[in-house]
Design a protein around this motif. Structure first.
Motif, PDB file in Angstrom:
ATOM      1  N   GLY A  99      33.099  47.607  47.376  1.00  0.00           N
ATOM      2  CA  GLY A  99      33.582  46.880  46.211  1.00  0.00           C
ATOM      3  C   GLY A  99      32.844  45.575  46.063  1.00  0.00           C
ATOM      4  O   GLY A  99      32.295  45.044  47.037  1.00  0.00           O
TER       5      GLY A  99
ATOM      6  N   HIS B  34      43.218  43.295  42.360  1.00  0.00           N
ATOM      7  CA  HIS B  34      42.035  43.374  41.504  1.00  0.00           C
ATOM      8  C   HIS B  34      42.429  43.710  40.064  1.00  0.00           C
ATOM      9  O   HIS B  34      41.933  43.106  39.106  1.00  0.00           O
ATOM     10  CB  HIS B  34      41.054  44.414  42.048  1.00  0.00           C
ATOM     11  CG  HIS B  34      39.831  44.561  41.218  1.00  0.00           C
ATOM     12  ND1 HIS B  34      38.853  43.602  41.154  1.00  0.00           N
ATOM     13  CD2 HIS B  34      39.438  45.546  40.391  1.00  0.00           C
ATOM     14  CE1 HIS B  34      37.901  43.995  40.324  1.00  0.00           C
ATOM     15  NE2 HIS B  34      38.241  45.178  39.849  1.00  0.00           N
TER      16      HIS B  34
ATOM     17  N   ARG C 272      43.589  46.705  45.590  1.00  0.00           N
ATOM     18  CA  ARG C 272      43.442  47.387  44.293  1.00  0.00           C
ATOM     19  C   ARG C 272      44.398  46.790  43.257  1.00  0.00           C
ATOM     20  O   ARG C 272      44.020  46.535  42.115  1.00  0.00           O
ATOM     21  CB  ARG C 272      43.700  48.884  44.438  1.00  0.00           C
ATOM     22  CG  ARG C 272      42.583  49.639  45.116  1.00  0.00           C
ATOM     23  CD  ARG C 272      42.940  51.128  45.238  1.00  0.00           C
ATOM     24  NE  ARG C 272      41.952  51.850  45.982  1.00  0.00           N
ATOM     25  CZ  ARG C 272      40.876  52.430  45.444  1.00  0.00           C
ATOM     26  NH1 ARG C 272      40.677  52.348  44.146  1.00  0.00           N
ATOM     27  NH2 ARG C 272      40.024  53.076  46.201  1.00  0.00           N
ATOM     28  N   HIS C 273      45.633  46.571  43.680  1.00  0.00           N
ATOM     29  CA  HIS C 273      46.630  46.005  42.767  1.00  0.00           C
ATOM     30  C   HIS C 273      46.235  44.577  42.374  1.00  0.00           C
ATOM     31  O   HIS C 273      46.320  44.205  41.196  1.00  0.00           O
ATOM     32  CB  HIS C 273      48.008  46.050  43.410  1.00  0.00           C
ATOM     33  CG  HIS C 273      49.107  45.672  42.489  1.00  0.00           C
ATOM     34  ND1 HIS C 273      50.195  44.959  42.897  1.00  0.00           N
ATOM     35  CD2 HIS C 273      49.290  45.875  41.160  1.00  0.00           C
ATOM     36  CE1 HIS C 273      51.000  44.746  41.873  1.00  0.00           C
ATOM     37  NE2 HIS C 273      50.479  45.297  40.808  1.00  0.00           N
TER      38      HIS C 273
ATOM     39  N   GLU D 288      44.177  48.193  51.406  1.00  0.00           N
ATOM     40  CA  GLU D 288      43.441  48.739  50.261  1.00  0.00           C
ATOM     41  C   GLU D 288      44.321  48.776  49.010  1.00  0.00           C
ATOM     42  O   GLU D 288      43.887  48.395  47.917  1.00  0.00           O
ATOM     43  CB  GLU D 288      42.920  50.140  50.568  1.00  0.00           C
ATOM     44  CG  GLU D 288      42.142  50.734  49.410  1.00  0.00           C
ATOM     45  CD  GLU D 288      41.613  52.130  49.679  1.00  0.00           C
ATOM     46  OE1 GLU D 288      40.872  52.628  48.817  1.00  0.00           O
ATOM     47  OE2 GLU D 288      41.934  52.718  50.729  1.00  0.00           O
TER      48      GLU D 288
END
Length: 155
Positions: free
Chosen positions: A93, A143, A140-141, A136
């Motif tokens: 990422g 981001h 993700r949340h 992770e």
């Protein structure tokens, strides 16, 4: 964090040093920072500070385990999450940096900041680390949240 927990955290971190006694001396009498080898007891995933602070906030919930050791570098604007060692890193990422076997991580002692490094969640000596899947999901949340909150072109 009590003195006993600090002492356990010091021993746990210093165990990653080639010379644990020298590491503790550097913390107490030197610059206050020691370079420790990643990949044996832990790896570190370093992320941009806005992403990392939001992810940490998302993980700090009664229904989840207490977050693992978390380090902030205020000069580099990064947050480091301590994870179990991974043979092959699968962290991909923008802005993600994985420090594993062969890498070195600058850390202050668990009981005080040093220069621009400070523990957001100091190690408690139990060896508790972040679960990669939990981290992770939080990243993700975080981001996705930042993508909605950040106007285009304002990275």
């Amino acid at each position: 964090m009590g003195d006993v927990t600090w002492a356990r955290g010091v021993e746990w971190l210093a165990a990653a040093a080639g010379d644990p006694r020298g590491c503790k001396r550097a913390w107490d009498h030197g610059e206050g920072v020691a370079l420790l080898a990643a990949g044996r007891f832990w790896d570190v995933l370093s992320v941009p500070d806005r992403l990392g602070l939001l992810a940490l906030d998302l993980m700090w919930q009664p229904s989840l385990p207490i977050p693992g050791p978390t380090l902030v570098d205020t000069a580099a604007h990064r947050v480091g999450f301590f994870l179990p060692p991974e043979r092959d890193s699968h962290w991909i990422g923008a802005g993600l940096r994985h420090a594993g076997r062969g890498a070195w991580v600058a850390v202050p002692p668990p009981y005080r900041p040093a220069r621009f490094l400070e523990w957001l969640v100091p190690p408690d000596g139990t060896g508790a680390l972040y679960r990669p899947a939990t981290l992770e999901m939080a990243l993700r949340h975080a981001h996705a949240t930042l993508a909605v909150l950040t106007p285009p072109g304002d990275d």
